[in-house]
Design an enzyme around this catalytic site. Structure first.
Site, PDB file in Angstrom:
ATOM      1  N   LYS A   1       0.875  -1.168  -0.158  1.00  0.00           N
ATOM      2  CA  LYS A   1      -0.075   0.019   0.021  1.00  0.00           C
ATOM      3  C   LYS A   1       0.704   1.268   0.021  1.00  0.00           C
ATOM      4  O   LYS A   1       1.882   1.257   0.678  1.00  0.00           O
ATOM      5  CB  LYS A   1      -0.808   0.000   1.233  1.00  0.00           C
ATOM      6  CG  LYS A   1      -2.013   0.899   1.368  1.00  0.00           C
ATOM      7  CD  LYS A   1      -2.963   0.688   2.520  1.00  0.00           C
ATOM      8  CE  LYS A   1      -3.951   1.728   2.778  1.00  0.00           C
ATOM      9  NZ  LYS A   1      -4.863   1.503   3.945  1.00  0.00           N
TER      10      LYS A   1
ATOM     11  N   SER B   1      -9.723   1.574   2.848  1.00  0.00           N
ATOM     12  CA  SER B   1      -9.030   2.453   2.102  1.00  0.00           C
ATOM     13  C   SER B   1      -7.640   1.445   1.393  1.00  0.00           C
ATOM     14  O   SER B   1      -7.260   2.025   0.478  1.00  0.00           O
ATOM     15  CB  SER B   1      -8.246   3.400   2.929  1.00  0.00           C
ATOM     16  OG  SER B   1      -7.377   2.713   4.013  1.00  0.00           O
TER      17      SER B   1
ATOM     18  N   SER C   1      -9.994  -1.110   7.185  1.00  0.00           N
ATOM     19  CA  SER C   1      -9.530  -0.837   5.859  1.00  0.00           C
ATOM     20  C   SER C   1      -8.896  -1.925   4.978  1.00  0.00           C
ATOM     21  O   SER C   1      -8.709  -1.868   3.984  1.00  0.00           O
ATOM     22  CB  SER C   1      -8.467   0.486   5.889  1.00  0.00           C
ATOM     23  OG  SER C   1      -9.193   1.511   6.090  1.00  0.00           O
TER      24      SER C   1
END
Lengths: 98, 481
Positions: free
Chosen positions: B76, B151, B175
């Site tokens: 990420k 996210s 997330s």
């Protein structure tokens, strides 16, 4: 809770060093309205008298001091390579003292 | 054979047996990443050259017993990766190349996993849609008309599409665990403080947790083994011995006791989905597991979403005050320092982020601290104490990770944010962050051909027990290889 004004929202945004357009402030005001209504409901329904606030998941003490050991730092050039303007090994910004 | 959508053990064995080389694996992962980029926009950076160079180096070495040897992964883009662009999916950091490596990525690289790229997130990890990254919307590989959630959107999409067998995400509210549900894969958030957050961009540090996606539970156990352990660079990382759980996960669930929280479970509005989950729980009972539908104080649990918003926005406002573009980031010149910082932050943050910061600032202002910020911290304690009370009698709390399949893009914001289904069912996983509990989502049911996951949350530091229960349930459901 009373409705928060657009002027107050602008003041808060500028304190945070950014601005938004009028439509965005309006959206924010609507969002605040929902959030404050939720909070008002919470304050009425859940009694938190004598409850200790919880800041972290566990009630533990962390040691905030490391041993005073010399460690290798990154070279200055490497640290400065992400800065916008560098002059003689220093980050250049506008003059702040009149 | 496509090895990238297999388990770590299967890929590892193929490497050992010389059926495939690391270079072949990495090339295949990069090709798949490029194709996925065209359809789903999962990546900010595809790090082809570095990945291939590392692969060539590893191909000159003997394959070790370490399952991550030569395994391609994705990271990420809110992890600091030395000399690799790390944007946080925000315009304010769209040119930022860190000079240091995060502890989590460092441990994975030390284990010889190879990063093939950095993935898109909701800007600065705030948001749960995958819509707000500065490089555009991330689509669900199972149906590109739908969201993948966030996210950790790009990391999830890449594992779902079989680009890589695992990817690093982060979890502040849900997330990792929510997108895992919408993509039909495993998402694990270990106990808070068990894995160092050094180099993970802070959103709300009292809730932020290093978390990851895998195709199955055993692979999650292996990644947990690699990542957990003390790190003196993170002051909130526990000084505990490293835990190794992979070999001891056997999936024995007979005799276990699980609690289903009635007032949350019963908010599922779609009767067909509810029926599927009812059948799942009946099957769990047939495995010798005690499943109790227990009642909770609904008024208290109704506050989860508000408590989360207050705490996370407040912490985010404070943590992101350093993003002014002066030392690093995308600086915008204007007439004077103050004007330049205002221009930098006005252009650098999207509207959603600004709104969250203003909410945080309002909550932290002196006149609101007691009635909002302190109140939320008190509610957090009440919720955590209640969950711990339940977990004193049960091995885990098990609930659907979402009430429906991945939403269509055209549904937009068509959600009643004051409904019970939204406030309870769609937001209950934040409990895992309030109390730092280990919490995992595994694929469970299908509705109209799309997956919905089940979430399993256990006592803090009982990561092994949560993984074991998840493994047992996964075996019962019939999980991925």
């Amino acid at each position: 809770m009373e409705k928060i004004s657009i002027e107050k929202l602008k003041e808060l945004a500028l304190n945070l060093k950014f601005d938004m357009d009028e439509k965005q402030y309006q959206t924010l005001q609507d969002e605040f309205d929902i959030m404050l209504r939720q909070m008002e409901a919470i304050n009425k329904t859940v009694d938190t008298t004598n409850v200790e606030p919880m800041s972290f998941p566990f009630d533990v003490c962390f040691s905030y001091l490391r041993d005073d050991e010399i460690v290798e730092e990154s070279p200055r050039d490497e640290i400065l390579r992400n800065a916008n303007k560098v002059v003689e090994g220093q980050i250049q910004i506008h003059k702040v003292v009149e | 054979m496509d090895y990238l959508n297999q388990s770590l053990e299967t890929i590892h064995q193929a490497l050992k047996d010389k059926k495939v080389t690391v270079t072949e694996l990495v090339k295949e992962a990069i090709n798949k990443a490029k194709k996925l980029q065209e359809t789903c926009n999962a990546f900010v950076t595809i790090d082809e050259d570095n990945a291939l160079n590392q692969a060539k180096e590893l191909d000159n070495k003997e394959v070790t017993d370490n399952l991550l040897f030569g395994i391609p992964m994705a990271i990420k883009d809110n992890y600091s990766t030395k000399d690799v662009l790390s944007t946080g999916s925000s315009n304010i950091l769209n040119n930022y190349v860190p000079i240091f490596e995060s502890q989590a990525t460092s441990l994975l690289k030390d284990a010889n996993a190879i990063s093939i790229g950095k993935t898109v997130l909701d800007e600065l990890a705030m948001g749960g849609s995958g819509l707000t990254g500065h490089t555009g919307v991330v689509k669900n590989p199972l149906d590109t008309n739908r969201l993948i959630g966030g996210s950790s959107a790009g990391s999830c999409a890449a594992v779902v599409a079989g680009v890589i067998p695992f990817a690093l995400g982060s979890d502040t509210g849900d997330s990792v665990r929510k997108p895992a549900s919408l993509g039909g894969i495993v998402g694990f958030k270990p106990t808070w403080g068990r894995i160092s957050r050094y180099g993970l961009y802070p959103f709300a540090p009292s809730l932020d947790t290093v978390a990851f996606f895998t195709r199955n539970v055993k692979d999650s156990a292996y990644i947990f083994d690699v990542l957990n352990g003390y790190d003196n660079k993170d002051m909130t990382c526990f000084n505990l011995e490293k835990e190794i759980v992979y070999d001891s996960i056997n999936g024995t669930i007979k005799g276990k006791k699980i609690a289903v929280l009635k007032e949350i479970y019963e908010t599922i509005s779609n009767p067909e989905i509810k029926k599927e989950f009812d059948e799942f729980f009946e099957n769990v009972k047939k495995q010798g597991v005690q499943v109790d539908l227990i009642s909770i104080d609904k008024k208290l649990y109704d506050t989860i979403y508000s408590t989360y918003m207050i705490l996370s926005c407040s912490e985010a406002t404070s943590n992101n005050a350093n993003l002014d573009g002066i030392n690093f980031g995308n600086y915008v010149e204007a007439n004077g320092v103050d004007a330049s910082v205002i221009a930098t932050r006005s252009k650098g943050f999207s509207e959603l982020i600004k709104r969250r910061f203003v909410i945080g600032s309002y909550i932290l202002s002196k006149e609101n601290q007691e009635k909002l910020f302190i109140k939320a911290k008190k509610l957090r304690r009440l919720i955590v104490e209640d969950v711990n009370r339940i977990l004193d009698s049960y091995d885990a709390i098990v609930l659907p990770a979402s009430g429906n399949v991945a939403p269509l893009f055209k549904q937009g914001n068509d959600v009643d944010r004051l409904s019970d289904e939204y406030l309870l069912l769609e937001n209950h996983m934040a409990i895992g962050n309030f109390g730092g509990f280990p919490s995992i989502t595994i694929p469970c049911i299908k509705y109209q051909g799309l997956p919905i996951g089940i979430n399993i949350t256990g006592k803090a530091f009982k990561d092994k027990d949560v993984l074991n229960l998840a493994y047992g349930l996964e075996s019962m459901i019939g999980g991925k290889k």
